[in-house]
Write a protein that holds these residues in place. Structure first.
Motif, PDB file in Angstrom:
ATOM      1  N   ASP A 289       0.856  -1.184   0.000  1.00  0.00           N
ATOM      2  CA  ASP A 289       0.000   0.000   0.000  1.00  0.00           C
ATOM      3  C   ASP A 289       0.893   1.235   0.000  1.00  0.00           C
ATOM      4  OD1 ASP A 289      -1.793   2.045   0.373  1.00  0.00           O
ATOM      5  OD2 ASP A 289      -2.928   1.033   1.962  1.00  0.00           O
ATOM      6  N   GLN A 290       0.764   2.053  -1.026  1.00  0.00           N
ATOM      7  CA  GLN A 290       1.616   3.230  -1.134  1.00  0.00           C
ATOM      8  C   GLN A 290       1.425   4.200   0.028  1.00  0.00           C
ATOM      9  OE1 GLN A 290       0.847   5.662  -4.559  1.00  0.00           O
ATOM     10  NE2 GLN A 290       2.928   6.502  -4.624  1.00  0.00           N
ATOM     11  N   ARG A 291       0.207   4.231   0.580  1.00  0.00           N
ATOM     12  CA  ARG A 291      -0.062   5.166   1.673  1.00  0.00           C
ATOM     13  C   ARG A 291       0.736   4.833   2.925  1.00  0.00           C
ATOM     14  NH1 ARG A 291      -6.451   4.465   1.596  1.00  0.00           N
ATOM     15  NH2 ARG A 291      -5.657   2.345   1.315  1.00  0.00           N
ATOM     16  N   GLY A 292       1.113   3.575   3.065  1.00  0.00           N
ATOM     17  CA  GLY A 292       1.892   3.183   4.224  1.00  0.00           C
ATOM     18  C   GLY A 292       3.376   3.080   3.928  1.00  0.00           C
ATOM     19  N   ALA A 293       3.789   3.606   2.765  1.00  0.00           N
ATOM     20  CA  ALA A 293       5.194   3.477   2.376  1.00  0.00           C
ATOM     21  C   ALA A 293       6.087   4.364   3.228  1.00  0.00           C
ATOM     22  CB  ALA A 293       5.360   3.837   0.906  1.00  0.00           C
ATOM     23  N   SER A 294       7.222   3.830   3.601  1.00  0.00           N
ATOM     24  CA  SER A 294       8.227   4.610   4.314  1.00  0.00           C
ATOM     25  C   SER A 294       8.944   5.514   3.327  1.00  0.00           C
ATOM     26  CB  SER A 294       9.231   3.683   4.994  1.00  0.00           C
ATOM     27  OG  SER A 294       9.927   2.922   4.012  1.00  0.00           O
ATOM     28  N   ALA A 295       9.766   6.409   3.847  1.00  0.00           N
ATOM     29  CA  ALA A 295      10.546   7.283   2.974  1.00  0.00           C
ATOM     30  C   ALA A 295      11.452   6.455   2.068  1.00  0.00           C
ATOM     31  CB  ALA A 295      11.360   8.256   3.818  1.00  0.00           C
ATOM     32  N   ARG A 296      12.011   5.378   2.629  1.00  0.00           N
ATOM     33  CA  ARG A 296      12.881   4.512   1.838  1.00  0.00           C
ATOM     34  C   ARG A 296      12.097   3.836   0.727  1.00  0.00           C
ATOM     35  NH1 ARG A 296      16.380  -0.651   4.158  1.00  0.00           N
ATOM     36  NH2 ARG A 296      17.206  -1.332   2.145  1.00  0.00           N
ATOM     37  N   GLY A 297      10.860   3.376   1.047  1.00  0.00           N
ATOM     38  CA  GLY A 297      10.038   2.725   0.041  1.00  0.00           C
ATOM     39  C   GLY A 297       9.644   3.671  -1.076  1.00  0.00           C
ATOM     40  N   ARG A 298       9.287   4.912  -0.717  1.00  0.00           N
ATOM     41  CA  ARG A 298       8.927   5.907  -1.741  1.00  0.00           C
ATOM     42  C   ARG A 298      10.134   6.237  -2.622  1.00  0.00           C
ATOM     43  NH1 ARG A 298       6.089   8.039   2.701  1.00  0.00           N
ATOM     44  NH2 ARG A 298       7.749   9.567   3.095  1.00  0.00           N
ATOM     45  N   ASP A 299      11.314   6.343  -1.981  1.00  0.00           N
ATOM     46  CA  ASP A 299      12.523   6.653  -2.740  1.00  0.00           C
ATOM     47  C   ASP A 299      12.857   5.516  -3.709  1.00  0.00           C
ATOM     48  OD1 ASP A 299      15.014   8.305  -3.150  1.00  0.00           O
ATOM     49  OD2 ASP A 299      15.931   6.442  -2.440  1.00  0.00           O
ATOM     50  N   LEU A 300      12.690   4.267  -3.249  1.00  0.00           N
ATOM     51  CA  LEU A 300      12.949   3.130  -4.116  1.00  0.00           C
ATOM     52  C   LEU A 300      11.999   3.142  -5.307  1.00  0.00           C
ATOM     53  CD1 LEU A 300      14.312   0.441  -4.800  1.00  0.00           C
ATOM     54  CD2 LEU A 300      12.683  -0.698  -3.276  1.00  0.00           C
ATOM     55  N   GLY A 301      10.715   3.435  -5.058  1.00  0.00           N
ATOM     56  CA  GLY A 301       9.750   3.481  -6.142  1.00  0.00           C
ATOM     57  C   GLY A 301      10.090   4.557  -7.161  1.00  0.00           C
ATOM     58  N   PHE A 302      10.539   5.723  -6.679  1.00  0.00           N
ATOM     59  CA  PHE A 302      10.904   6.827  -7.577  1.00  0.00           C
ATOM     60  C   PHE A 302      12.118   6.459  -8.421  1.00  0.00           C
ATOM     61  CE2 PHE A 302      13.540  10.592  -8.335  1.00  0.00           C
ATOM     62  CZ  PHE A 302      12.665  11.347  -9.110  1.00  0.00           C
ATOM     63  N   ARG A 303      13.153   5.933  -7.761  1.00  0.00           N
ATOM     64  CA  ARG A 303      14.367   5.566  -8.489  1.00  0.00           C
ATOM     65  C   ARG A 303      14.104   4.414  -9.458  1.00  0.00           C
ATOM     66  NH1 ARG A 303      19.118   7.590  -6.332  1.00  0.00           N
ATOM     67  NH2 ARG A 303      18.922   8.649  -4.317  1.00  0.00           N
ATOM     68  N   ALA A 304      13.229   3.494  -9.061  1.00  0.00           N
ATOM     69  CA  ALA A 304      12.967   2.325  -9.887  1.00  0.00           C
ATOM     70  C   ALA A 304      12.395   2.717 -11.242  1.00  0.00           C
ATOM     71  CB  ALA A 304      12.017   1.381  -9.157  1.00  0.00           C
ATOM     72  N   LYS A 305      11.545   3.738 -11.271  1.00  0.00           N
ATOM     73  CA  LYS A 305      10.953   4.157 -12.546  1.00  0.00           C
ATOM     74  C   LYS A 305      12.030   4.664 -13.504  1.00  0.00           C
ATOM     75  CE  LYS A 305       7.870   6.739 -10.454  1.00  0.00           C
ATOM     76  NZ  LYS A 305       6.743   7.697 -10.253  1.00  0.00           N
TER      77      LYS A 305
END
Length: 353
Positions: A289-305
């Motif tokens: 769930d993106q709403r529960g993503a940590s800062a690290r998880g959001r950063d990984l998602g951004f870099r992954a794209k």
């Protein structure tokens, strides 16, 4: 026999400590998962000698014994390997691969803990083990009378358990690091054809031969050893992993933008390995769930794209591999990330054009 509830190797000693001391147990598990070694370790923990009987190498008389005359009467004398004075662990390996007559000979030993007039010493434990017919292993149907005499425990491979064991048992660092990155490669379904397949035992064998060769082992030899112990796909990936180690390719550096994806044609196997490792990292670390993503998880998602766009420019096939569905056709990556990929990646690709 199908497993309803499975037990990991780490939990098995506790199960045996409470169950095997009061009732005979049968361990079901795939070949190479470590059933035999786990039973031997359990016996050592109780300070019991482990006596192993292989069902495929037994005849009924090997259990019942041969007749002898005592006081003018005949009786069966059980073999010395079974008739012991001190308590011990009787391990009936490959029990369900034995002939029906041998399985029958085990009935009284398993249920009543006796053969003829001989009784197992108080404190002895009886544990059987075998592979499943679905594993393409040698296995015969087990009679209902024998099934009903045993408590059945289904064992399955656990990468976490195996890595803990490996760290304490001198397993080759390449093998440890690879399985840590690709825990899904620890075990594979045994094939129907005569070819190697991945299992904890297979990785242990690969570790032993790599250690024997030493750090100077060449790529051709690594390929020979890997393809001789693992599935073709896992062997190819392991060979590519060793190349990444030797050529200082690092997925973390790629994800941070500090190192590029391999581009040269001769590095295509490295690219496939890093793409698979990239996919495994996203499956493991992206939150559901993106709403529960940590800062690290959001950063990984951004870099992954961004990294996915770069990967697609080199190999669209590798980029598609990263976001592909699982074997059942279900999304392997979180839905929110796939939605963002579908929304942002075309725009990112256009911006880079």
């Amino acid at each position: 026999m199908q497993a309803t509830v499975k037990v990991t190797p780490a939990r098995l000693p506790e199960v045996l400590l409470h169950v095997a001391v009061v009732r005979p147990v049968f361990l079901w598990g795939a070949p190479g998962i470590g059933k035999s070694s786990l039973v031997r370790e359990f016996a050592r923990s109780l300070d019991l000698e482990c006596v192993t009987l292989l069902g495929t190498q037994l005849a009924p008389e090997d259990l019942i014994g041969v007749p002898e005359l005592v006081g003018g009467r005949s009786r069966f004398a059980p073999p010395e390997s079974i008739a012991r004075d001190e308590p011990y662990c009787l391990f009936l390996d490959e029990l369900n691969a034995s002939a029906p007559e041998v399985q029958k000979a085990f009935y009284s030993l398993i249920l009543d803990r006796r053969i003829g007039t001989y009784e197992l010493p108080e404190g002895s434990v009886v544990i059987g083990a075998g592979n499943r017919a679905t594993d393409n292993a040698l296995a015969r149907p087990m009679a209902s009378a024998l099934i009903n005499r045993l408590v059945h425990v289904h064992l399955h491979a656990s990468a976490d358990d195996w890595l803990t064991w490996a760290a304490a048992n001198g397993i080759h660092p390449w093998v440890v690091d690879y399985v840590a990155q690709r825990p899904d490669h620890l075990w594979s379904t045994p094939p129907k054809t005569e070819e190697p397949f991945s299992s904890p035992r297979a990785w242990h064998m690969l570790s032993d031969v790599l250690t024997s060769y030493g750090d100077d082992v060449d790529d051709e030899t690594i390929a020979m050893l890997a393809f001789g112990t693992l599935t073709t796909a896992h062997a190819s990936a392991f060979r590519a992993y060793v190349k990444t180690v030797r050529h200082a390719y690092d997925l973390d550096a790629v994800l941070k933008g500090e190192a590029p994806w391999p581009r040269r044609p001769e590095e295509r196997d490295l690219l496939y390995f890093l793409a698979e490792a990239f996919r495994a990292r996203l499956i493991k670390e992206l939150p559901a769930d993106q709403r529960g993503a940590s800062a690290r998880g959001r950063d990984l998602g951004f870099r992954a794209k961004t990294r996915l766009v770069e990967l697609a420019e080199i190999s669209l096939e590798c980029a598609q591999l990263v976001i592909a569905n699982d074997a059942d056709g279900a999304p392997a990556l979180p839905i929110w990330f796939l939605v963002e990929i579908g929304r942002d990646v075309p725009r990112l690709m256009a911006a880079r054009a």
